[in-house]
Design a protein around this motif. Sequence first.
Motif, PDB file in Angstrom:
ATOM      1  N   ARG A 142       0.850  -1.194   0.000  1.00  0.00           N
ATOM      2  CA  ARG A 142       0.000   0.000   0.000  1.00  0.00           C
ATOM      3  C   ARG A 142       0.877   1.232   0.000  1.00  0.00           C
ATOM      4  O   ARG A 142       1.997   1.191   0.528  1.00  0.00           O
ATOM      5  CB  ARG A 142      -0.884   0.037   1.241  1.00  0.00           C
ATOM      6  CG  ARG A 142      -2.082  -0.855   1.093  1.00  0.00           C
ATOM      7  CD  ARG A 142      -3.043  -0.690   2.239  1.00  0.00           C
ATOM      8  NE  ARG A 142      -4.321  -1.296   1.885  1.00  0.00           N
ATOM      9  CZ  ARG A 142      -5.424  -1.155   2.584  1.00  0.00           C
ATOM     10  NH1 ARG A 142      -5.424  -0.447   3.673  1.00  0.00           N
ATOM     11  NH2 ARG A 142      -6.547  -1.735   2.198  1.00  0.00           N
ATOM     12  N   LEU A 143       0.392   2.290  -0.556  1.00  0.00           N
ATOM     13  CA  LEU A 143       1.143   3.543  -0.545  1.00  0.00           C
ATOM     14  C   LEU A 143       1.084   4.097   0.882  1.00  0.00           C
ATOM     15  O   LEU A 143       0.042   4.563   1.335  1.00  0.00           O
ATOM     16  CB  LEU A 143       0.469   4.506  -1.526  1.00  0.00           C
ATOM     17  CG  LEU A 143       1.347   5.560  -2.163  1.00  0.00           C
ATOM     18  CD1 LEU A 143       2.551   4.950  -2.844  1.00  0.00           C
ATOM     19  CD2 LEU A 143       0.524   6.348  -3.168  1.00  0.00           C
TER      20      LEU A 143
ATOM     21  N   ARG B 122      -9.190   6.110   7.255  1.00  0.00           N
ATOM     22  CA  ARG B 122     -10.539   5.598   7.491  1.00  0.00           C
ATOM     23  C   ARG B 122     -11.571   6.720   7.485  1.00  0.00           C
ATOM     24  O   ARG B 122     -12.684   6.553   6.987  1.00  0.00           O
ATOM     25  CB  ARG B 122     -10.561   4.849   8.838  1.00  0.00           C
ATOM     26  CG  ARG B 122     -11.921   4.403   9.338  1.00  0.00           C
ATOM     27  CD  ARG B 122     -12.602   3.396   8.423  1.00  0.00           C
ATOM     28  NE  ARG B 122     -11.857   2.190   8.193  1.00  0.00           N
ATOM     29  CZ  ARG B 122     -11.836   1.134   9.011  1.00  0.00           C
ATOM     30  NH1 ARG B 122     -12.532   1.145  10.130  1.00  0.00           N
ATOM     31  NH2 ARG B 122     -11.137   0.069   8.696  1.00  0.00           N
TER      32      ARG B 122
ATOM     33  N   TYR C 210      -7.622   5.363  -9.715  1.00  0.00           N
ATOM     34  CA  TYR C 210      -7.717   4.445  -8.557  1.00  0.00           C
ATOM     35  C   TYR C 210      -7.809   5.241  -7.265  1.00  0.00           C
ATOM     36  O   TYR C 210      -8.666   4.997  -6.414  1.00  0.00           O
ATOM     37  CB  TYR C 210      -6.476   3.528  -8.531  1.00  0.00           C
ATOM     38  CG  TYR C 210      -6.389   2.631  -7.311  1.00  0.00           C
ATOM     39  CD1 TYR C 210      -6.898   1.338  -7.328  1.00  0.00           C
ATOM     40  CD2 TYR C 210      -5.788   3.096  -6.130  1.00  0.00           C
ATOM     41  CE1 TYR C 210      -6.809   0.528  -6.195  1.00  0.00           C
ATOM     42  CE2 TYR C 210      -5.703   2.283  -5.000  1.00  0.00           C
ATOM     43  CZ  TYR C 210      -6.217   1.002  -5.047  1.00  0.00           C
ATOM     44  OH  TYR C 210      -6.135   0.200  -3.926  1.00  0.00           O
TER      45      TYR C 210
ATOM     46  N   GLY D  12       1.301   6.385   4.097  1.00  0.00           N
ATOM     47  CA  GLY D  12       1.038   7.816   4.231  1.00  0.00           C
ATOM     48  C   GLY D  12      -0.116   8.271   3.343  1.00  0.00           C
ATOM     49  O   GLY D  12      -0.385   9.461   3.219  1.00  0.00           O
ATOM     50  N   PHE D  13      -0.804   7.304   2.725  1.00  0.00           N
ATOM     51  CA  PHE D  13      -1.960   7.630   1.889  1.00  0.00           C
ATOM     52  C   PHE D  13      -3.195   6.903   2.402  1.00  0.00           C
ATOM     53  O   PHE D  13      -3.113   5.759   2.834  1.00  0.00           O
ATOM     54  CB  PHE D  13      -1.699   7.179   0.440  1.00  0.00           C
ATOM     55  CG  PHE D  13      -1.485   8.319  -0.486  1.00  0.00           C
ATOM     56  CD1 PHE D  13      -0.270   8.975  -0.510  1.00  0.00           C
ATOM     57  CD2 PHE D  13      -2.505   8.762  -1.322  1.00  0.00           C
ATOM     58  CE1 PHE D  13      -0.061  10.047  -1.356  1.00  0.00           C
ATOM     59  CE2 PHE D  13      -2.303   9.832  -2.174  1.00  0.00           C
ATOM     60  CZ  PHE D  13      -1.083  10.482  -2.190  1.00  0.00           C
TER      61      PHE D  13
HETATM   62  N1  ACO Z   1      -2.601   2.438  -0.997  1.00  0.00           N
HETATM   63  C1  ACO Z   1      -3.335   1.759  -1.927  1.00  0.00           C
HETATM   64  N2  ACO Z   1      -4.628   1.463  -1.783  1.00  0.00           N
HETATM   65  C2  ACO Z   1      -5.238   1.846  -0.656  1.00  0.00           C
HETATM   66  C3  ACO Z   1      -4.556   2.565   0.354  1.00  0.00           C
HETATM   67  C4  ACO Z   1      -3.189   2.848   0.148  1.00  0.00           C
HETATM   68  N3  ACO Z   1      -2.485   3.518   1.064  1.00  0.00           N
HETATM   69  N4  ACO Z   1      -5.392   2.816   1.372  1.00  0.00           N
HETATM   70  C5  ACO Z   1      -6.575   2.301   1.022  1.00  0.00           C
HETATM   71  N5  ACO Z   1      -6.487   1.705  -0.205  1.00  0.00           N
HETATM   72  C6  ACO Z   1      -7.571   1.065  -0.960  1.00  0.00           C
HETATM   73  C7  ACO Z   1      -7.962  -0.276  -0.352  1.00  0.00           C
HETATM   74  O1  ACO Z   1      -7.182  -1.327  -0.891  1.00  0.00           O
HETATM   75  C8  ACO Z   1      -9.412  -0.346  -0.705  1.00  0.00           C
HETATM   76  O2  ACO Z   1      -9.499  -0.712  -2.062  1.00  0.00           O
HETATM   77  P1  ACO Z   1     -10.734  -1.642  -2.590  1.00  0.00           P
HETATM   78  O3  ACO Z   1     -11.970  -0.820  -2.348  1.00  0.00           O
HETATM   79  O4  ACO Z   1     -10.440  -1.875  -4.037  1.00  0.00           O
HETATM   80  O5  ACO Z   1     -10.695  -2.879  -1.746  1.00  0.00           O
HETATM   81  C9  ACO Z   1      -9.898   1.091  -0.600  1.00  0.00           C
HETATM   82  O6  ACO Z   1      -8.730   1.899  -0.830  1.00  0.00           O
HETATM   83  C10 ACO Z   1     -10.499   1.449   0.750  1.00  0.00           C
HETATM   84  O7  ACO Z   1      -9.517   1.168   1.740  1.00  0.00           O
HETATM   85  P2  ACO Z   1      -9.816   0.464   3.126  1.00  0.00           P
HETATM   86  O8  ACO Z   1      -8.863  -0.669   3.312  1.00  0.00           O
HETATM   87  O9  ACO Z   1     -11.269   0.166   3.264  1.00  0.00           O
HETATM   88  O10 ACO Z   1      -9.451   1.617   4.111  1.00  0.00           O
HETATM   89  P3  ACO Z   1      -9.380   1.479   5.671  1.00  0.00           P
HETATM   90  O11 ACO Z   1     -10.232   2.560   6.192  1.00  0.00           O
HETATM   91  O12 ACO Z   1      -9.677   0.104   6.141  1.00  0.00           O
HETATM   92  O13 ACO Z   1      -7.857   1.732   5.980  1.00  0.00           O
HETATM   93  C11 ACO Z   1      -5.821   2.855   6.230  1.00  0.00           C
HETATM   94  C12 ACO Z   1      -7.348   2.985   6.241  1.00  0.00           C
HETATM   95  C13 ACO Z   1      -5.393   1.720   7.171  1.00  0.00           C
HETATM   96  C14 ACO Z   1      -5.231   4.149   6.749  1.00  0.00           C
HETATM   97  C15 ACO Z   1      -5.375   2.570   4.792  1.00  0.00           C
HETATM   98  O14 ACO Z   1      -5.730   3.651   3.961  1.00  0.00           O
HETATM   99  C16 ACO Z   1      -3.880   2.286   4.703  1.00  0.00           C
HETATM  100  O15 ACO Z   1      -3.466   1.135   4.873  1.00  0.00           O
HETATM  101  N6  ACO Z   1      -3.044   3.339   4.439  1.00  0.00           N
HETATM  102  C17 ACO Z   1      -1.601   3.171   4.444  1.00  0.00           C
HETATM  103  C18 ACO Z   1      -1.089   3.181   5.874  1.00  0.00           C
HETATM  104  C19 ACO Z   1      -1.158   4.572   6.481  1.00  0.00           C
HETATM  105  O16 ACO Z   1      -0.768   5.553   5.879  1.00  0.00           O
HETATM  106  N7  ACO Z   1      -1.625   4.613   7.734  1.00  0.00           N
HETATM  107  C20 ACO Z   1      -1.686   5.875   8.506  1.00  0.00           C
HETATM  108  C21 ACO Z   1      -3.089   6.291   8.716  1.00  0.00           C
HETATM  109  S1  ACO Z   1      -3.159   7.859   9.498  1.00  0.00           S
HETATM  110  C22 ACO Z   1      -2.810   7.562  11.106  1.00  0.00           C
HETATM  111  O17 ACO Z   1      -2.957   6.519  11.658  1.00  0.00           O
HETATM  112  C23 ACO Z   1      -2.268   8.667  11.810  1.00  0.00           C
END
Ligand code: ACO
Length: 431
Positions: free
Chosen positions: A303-304, A310, A355, A306-307
Amino acid sequence: MSSSSQIAKLQLGDQTYELPVRVGTEGNRAIDISKLYAMTKHITLDDGYGNTGSTMSTITYVDGEAGVLRYRGYPVEEIAERCDFTETAYLLIYGELPKGEELEKFRTNIRRHTLLHEGMKTLFAGFPPSAHPMAILSSVVGALAIYDKDSGDPGDPIQSEMAIYRMLAKMPTIAAFGYKQSIGQSFIYPNNSLTYCQNFLHMMFAVPSEQYEMDVDFVNALNLLLILHADHGQNCSTSAVRMVGSSNVNLFSAISAGICALWGALHGGANEACINMLEGIMAGGRNLGKYIDKAKDPDDPFRLMGFGHRVYKNYDPRARLCKTVCNRLIEKYGGEDPLFELARELEEIALSDPYFIERKLYPNVDFYSGIIYRIMGIPKNMFTVLFALGRVPGWIAHWREMHLSPTNRIHRPRQLYTGHTERKFVPLIKR
Ligand code: ACO
């Protein structure tokens, strides 16, 4: 702070049940299902709690669609511009901006508790140099319950206040001592004539043999980052603090649990993971397209970092402020930073890719915060420790709000059991 003038109707078979609709101060709505099981013998199911309000809270308002974040009603941008971190902590914990004498008293109470019990130094000495600072942080914060036993009762207002001061005061000392231990340098004791952020930088970077010259822009950048991380509603680590704290355990243990929750790469660990990702892309020849394709591939776990978020389905306002500070620091120190250039390019590509557009994935607070920490000379494995340092006021505010609530009771979600029905036991010899 909430009203329930509306009713939601639930049809189950030929029975109709009425559920109150609670309306928050910003017009946000929740169907109150707290009596649902008693009425219907049904629970609700919501894997990952994406649609579950676990509490009512007056602390932080996040509008993820509009990209809005407010602490106790004040926009985070304004707090970041006009308050320092300690003042922000007071606002979050007690609900109002402090008057002059209130703030001075609060600062004094924190200053009085910056030292650790000398016996705690043996804890640090026992950790191997390879230990991750987040593991050290959660262990030593948990150990405060051993040394500060007279502030362990959350039901006693005097003990709770003492626990709050101690938690805020000792966190920078523990974080910095953990770092010093890992690099084999002697601990630098807190200097209570410094501000909260100055003191932390002093304990991190000073050495006994020479004068430490503090960069005022680093102090300001740290102050901003701590404020931006100070609270964010019912996120994973805050929910962990509330969940653990609801058993009436002491504040230190509840916050130690929050630190563990924050460590994961999907939460606070994303700032470290994000820099690792950027460095990996750089080392691999800057093939941005390859990484964007990997992030989009449903069969690839990449996953990217920082992108995405929730709650935010718009640009995270904290990421915008971080990007501005990145720009400012980079201009001051040489005018370019290859990782920042790469991050900006990656953001540009992602934000014009269908996407990411369709899924409303934007940079979150962790996308640029790591670049600021790198410029400040903070090592990568300390990034999430700094996130924790910033989040302490939020964790405390939620712990306090929970304990002051008349409806507080132990948190205990239910489950929909999908395992075996009753089976006949098979003796070992016959399996
Ligand atoms: N890169 C690529 N695809 C992504 C990313 C990403 N960073 N984040 C979400 N998606 C996609 C998912 O695969 C999903 O795709 P689909 O609909 O085809 O299945 C869709 O976007 C929705 O994503 P969810 O998994 O439902 O999002 P969720 O709310 O469960 O997760 C999270 C949020 C954990 C932050 C997620 O976006 C992620 O893993 N990001 C990368 C890690 C990150 O940066 N975390 C820091 C969050 S901020 C904080 O905690 C301070």
